[in-house]
Design a protein around this motif. Sequence first.
Motif, PDB file in Angstrom:
ATOM      1  N   GLN A  79       5.360   1.179  -5.200  1.00 23.55           N
ATOM      2  CA  GLN A  79       6.568   0.251  -4.451  1.00 23.55           C
ATOM      3  C   GLN A  79       6.900   1.144  -3.192  1.00 23.55           C
ATOM      4  O   GLN A  79       6.533   0.494  -2.487  1.00 23.55           O
ATOM      5  CB  GLN A  79       7.695  -0.207  -5.589  1.00 23.55           C
ATOM      6  CG  GLN A  79       7.747  -0.743  -6.499  1.00 23.55           C
ATOM      7  CD  GLN A  79       6.924  -0.069  -7.874  1.00 23.55           C
ATOM      8  OE1 GLN A  79       7.519   0.884  -7.994  1.00 23.55           O
ATOM      9  NE2 GLN A  79       6.377  -1.188  -8.421  1.00 23.55           N
ATOM     10  N   LEU A  80       7.541   2.588  -3.111  1.00 27.69           N
ATOM     11  CA  LEU A  80       8.017   2.805  -1.863  1.00 27.69           C
ATOM     12  C   LEU A  80       5.923   3.720  -0.870  1.00 27.69           C
ATOM     13  O   LEU A  80       6.171   3.250  -0.360  1.00 27.69           O
ATOM     14  CB  LEU A  80       7.651   4.229  -2.696  1.00 27.69           C
ATOM     15  CG  LEU A  80       7.693   5.220  -1.259  1.00 27.69           C
ATOM     16  CD1 LEU A  80       9.354   4.988  -0.600  1.00 27.69           C
ATOM     17  CD2 LEU A  80       8.325   6.975  -1.745  1.00 27.69           C
ATOM     18  N   ARG A  81       5.194   3.342  -1.719  1.00 29.96           N
ATOM     19  CA  ARG A  81       3.427   3.408  -0.846  1.00 29.96           C
ATOM     20  C   ARG A  81       3.125   1.838  -0.285  1.00 29.96           C
ATOM     21  O   ARG A  81       2.728   2.140   1.080  1.00 29.96           O
ATOM     22  CB  ARG A  81       2.609   3.611  -2.235  1.00 29.96           C
ATOM     23  CG  ARG A  81       2.892   5.156  -2.404  1.00 29.96           C
ATOM     24  CD  ARG A  81       1.469   5.826  -2.951  1.00 29.96           C
ATOM     25  NE  ARG A  81       1.153   5.314  -4.274  1.00 29.96           N
ATOM     26  CZ  ARG A  81       0.705   4.637  -5.274  1.00 29.96           C
ATOM     27  NH1 ARG A  81      -0.495   4.477  -4.775  1.00 29.96           N
ATOM     28  NH2 ARG A  81       1.044   3.687  -6.360  1.00 29.96           N
ATOM     29  N   LEU A  82       3.743   1.027  -1.103  1.00 32.58           N
ATOM     30  CA  LEU A  82       3.897  -0.310  -0.576  1.00 32.58           C
ATOM     31  C   LEU A  82       4.352  -0.425   0.869  1.00 32.58           C
ATOM     32  O   LEU A  82       4.272  -1.378   1.622  1.00 32.58           O
ATOM     33  CB  LEU A  82       3.579  -1.516  -1.533  1.00 32.58           C
ATOM     34  CG  LEU A  82       2.397  -1.332  -2.417  1.00 32.58           C
ATOM     35  CD1 LEU A  82       3.014  -2.674  -3.521  1.00 32.58           C
ATOM     36  CD2 LEU A  82       1.211  -2.359  -1.725  1.00 32.58           C
ATOM     37  N   PHE A  83       5.542  -0.314   0.578  1.00 37.73           N
ATOM     38  CA  PHE A  83       6.782   0.077   1.510  1.00 37.73           C
ATOM     39  C   PHE A  83       6.502   1.032   3.276  1.00 37.73           C
ATOM     40  O   PHE A  83       6.834   0.140   4.248  1.00 37.73           O
ATOM     41  CB  PHE A  83       8.152   0.695   1.223  1.00 37.73           C
ATOM     42  CG  PHE A  83       9.214   0.906   2.512  1.00 37.73           C
ATOM     43  CD1 PHE A  83       9.560  -0.535   3.255  1.00 37.73           C
ATOM     44  CD2 PHE A  83       9.219   1.736   2.960  1.00 37.73           C
ATOM     45  CE1 PHE A  83      10.600  -0.988   3.843  1.00 37.73           C
ATOM     46  CE2 PHE A  83       9.926   1.829   3.649  1.00 37.73           C
ATOM     47  CZ  PHE A  83      10.706   0.761   4.537  1.00 37.73           C
ATOM     48  N   LEU A  84       6.079   1.253   2.577  1.00 38.39           N
ATOM     49  CA  LEU A  84       4.521   2.945   3.731  1.00 38.39           C
ATOM     50  C   LEU A  84       4.304   1.921   4.446  1.00 38.39           C
ATOM     51  O   LEU A  84       3.957   1.652   5.364  1.00 38.39           O
ATOM     52  CB  LEU A  84       4.955   3.844   3.126  1.00 38.39           C
ATOM     53  CG  LEU A  84       6.016   4.742   2.618  1.00 38.39           C
ATOM     54  CD1 LEU A  84       5.817   5.782   2.243  1.00 38.39           C
ATOM     55  CD2 LEU A  84       6.898   5.105   4.105  1.00 38.39           C
ATOM     56  N   VAL A  85       2.700   1.098   3.049  1.00 38.15           N
ATOM     57  CA  VAL A  85       1.813   0.393   3.540  1.00 38.15           C
ATOM     58  C   VAL A  85       2.250   0.021   4.892  1.00 38.15           C
ATOM     59  O   VAL A  85       2.545  -0.536   5.976  1.00 38.15           O
ATOM     60  CB  VAL A  85       0.633   0.068   3.086  1.00 38.15           C
ATOM     61  CG1 VAL A  85      -0.006  -0.935   4.123  1.00 38.15           C
ATOM     62  CG2 VAL A  85       0.652   1.298   2.352  1.00 38.15           C
ATOM     63  N   PHE A  86       3.981  -1.074   4.779  1.00 38.78           N
ATOM     64  CA  PHE A  86       3.982  -2.082   5.706  1.00 38.78           C
ATOM     65  C   PHE A  86       5.338  -1.670   6.817  1.00 38.78           C
ATOM     66  O   PHE A  86       4.840  -2.080   7.660  1.00 38.78           O
ATOM     67  CB  PHE A  86       5.327  -3.308   4.491  1.00 38.78           C
ATOM     68  CG  PHE A  86       5.649  -4.243   5.533  1.00 38.78           C
ATOM     69  CD1 PHE A  86       4.857  -5.391   6.206  1.00 38.78           C
ATOM     70  CD2 PHE A  86       7.401  -4.034   5.752  1.00 38.78           C
ATOM     71  CE1 PHE A  86       6.600  -6.317   6.555  1.00 38.78           C
ATOM     72  CE2 PHE A  86       7.975  -5.357   6.930  1.00 38.78           C
ATOM     73  CZ  PHE A  86       7.233  -5.902   6.661  1.00 38.78           C
ATOM     74  N   ALA A  87       5.730  -0.330   6.374  1.00 43.24           N
ATOM     75  CA  ALA A  87       6.121   0.250   7.536  1.00 43.24           C
ATOM     76  C   ALA A  87       5.314   0.955   8.653  1.00 43.24           C
ATOM     77  O   ALA A  87       5.743   0.292   9.611  1.00 43.24           O
ATOM     78  CB  ALA A  87       7.289   1.047   7.155  1.00 43.24           C
ATOM     79  N   PHE A  88       4.578   1.489   8.321  1.00 45.78           N
ATOM     80  CA  PHE A  88       3.804   2.107   9.229  1.00 45.78           C
ATOM     81  C   PHE A  88       2.314   0.930   9.722  1.00 45.78           C
ATOM     82  O   PHE A  88       2.421   1.016  11.359  1.00 45.78           O
ATOM     83  CB  PHE A  88       2.911   3.234   8.636  1.00 45.78           C
ATOM     84  CG  PHE A  88       2.862   4.244   8.618  1.00 45.78           C
ATOM     85  CD1 PHE A  88       3.406   4.978   9.550  1.00 45.78           C
ATOM     86  CD2 PHE A  88       3.880   5.078   7.472  1.00 45.78           C
ATOM     87  CE1 PHE A  88       4.047   5.908   9.457  1.00 45.78           C
ATOM     88  CE2 PHE A  88       4.125   5.988   6.833  1.00 45.78           C
ATOM     89  CZ  PHE A  88       4.534   6.804   7.568  1.00 45.78           C
TER      90      PHE A  88
END
Length: 177
Positions: A79-88
Amino acid sequence: MNLEAPDVLIRTVGALAFGLSIAGFCVISERGTKLLFAISSFAWGLQYYLLGVHTGFLIMMLTGVRQAVTIYSNIMSKQLRLFLVFAFGSLAIAIAVFTWQGLLASLLPLLATLLGTWALFMMGNVGMRKATLATNVLWAVHGYLFDSWELCLTMIVITVANLYGLYRLRVSPTVVP
């Protein structure tokens, strides 16, 4: 050939970025690769800044931060990795829109960073290296169009080094840092 001082600085920064990029693909360690990618991205960003390529400059700076963060992606939740993909990814899109310099000047780095972001956060060492083969083409074309012949050369050499790294990982599958 008589180069002026700004040209010498541009080429020197390009040569430094070239060396750091190549070193990133010569190591087998996923963390070592990502760290060297981060440092080389900052150097490529500096070269783009000196060349006056604003989208390339800011995308490379964002890429350096992103790559440094991905060093720890293996201990992050999905979930954190997906959030970071979205954020970046969102930041990259905003940068491309804000610094728009034309279709190729802004779209090529944007596509490269979106693919690279997914690969670095969501793929393992082998998958990341395979996705990088596609991003190499995008960056090579961008470098060619905007007078970074060092970046073009880097993408050619990195592709060969990357293929060699993939071969080494296949031959020695137990070496997965």
